[in-house]
Scaffold this motif. Structure first.
Motif: not given
Length: 185
Positions: A87-99
């Motif tokens: 889930s965390i991996d998917r969340l990270r990959s879904a946000s192209p520009m993490r702040r």
């Protein structure tokens, strides 16, 4: 709702799934999918995405079930860890520009709620403890519950039961030894 399995039954099913047993894998899925979907939903907050990650989770479980080691973790903890990481991996990959957030702000971002894996593990442990408590004599079970849940002293318990203090201590000690033995199996 999935079938209720004991920790040992789930570990056994995972072991058989690791050997390629599809019926054992089905047992693992039916017993744990609702809990793991809850983990995914809590992290992702999107049902469709959570269901996709749940599928990825069980693909990983199928491929890696042979690596599960019941001496290192409970089966549900192992499964929840996989679901959480996916889930965390998917969340990270879904946000192209993490702040980026400074590390000093991390306490403001922390979720105070207990992890789902901790809740599940605690629930499992409490259930096992209650089963083991039921194997004790009534007087011993009552003494242990009163001493440890209500904080009543051994001396007060001995007075209440009209037995010598040494007898009360013996009841509780023998009861705790039996509990430990039961919980270790």
């Amino acid at each position: 709702m999935g079938a209720m399995l004991t920790r040992d039954e789930l570990a056994l099913a995972l072991g058989r799934a690791g050997e390629g047993d599809r019926s054992a894998f089905k047992i693992v899925y039916e017993a744990t999918s609702a809990k793991l979907l809850g983990v995914c939903l809590r992290i992702l907050a999107d049902r469709q995405l959570a269901e996709d990650v749940l599928q990825d989770t069980y693909l990983t479980v199928w491929r890696k079930a042979s690596t599960f080691d019941a001496t290192r973790a409970s089966p549900i903890t192992w499964l929840v860890t996989i679901a959480r990481n996916r889930s965390i991996d998917r969340l990270r990959s879904a946000s192209p520009m993490r702040r980026s957030v400074p590390v000093e702000d991390a306490h403001d971002l922390a979720d105070a709620a207990p992890l789902a894996s901790d809740v599940i593990e605690t629930t499992d442990d409490v259930g096992r403890l209650n089963v083991c408590l039921e194997t004790l004599e009534d007087k011993v079970r009552t003494a242990i519950r009163t001493a440890f849940l209500e904080g009543v002293t051994y001396d007060a318990l001995a007075s209440k039961e009209n037995v010598p203090l040494g007898t009360m201590k013996s009841w509780i000690r023998r009861g705790l030894l039996r509990l430990r033995s039961c919980l270790e199996t």
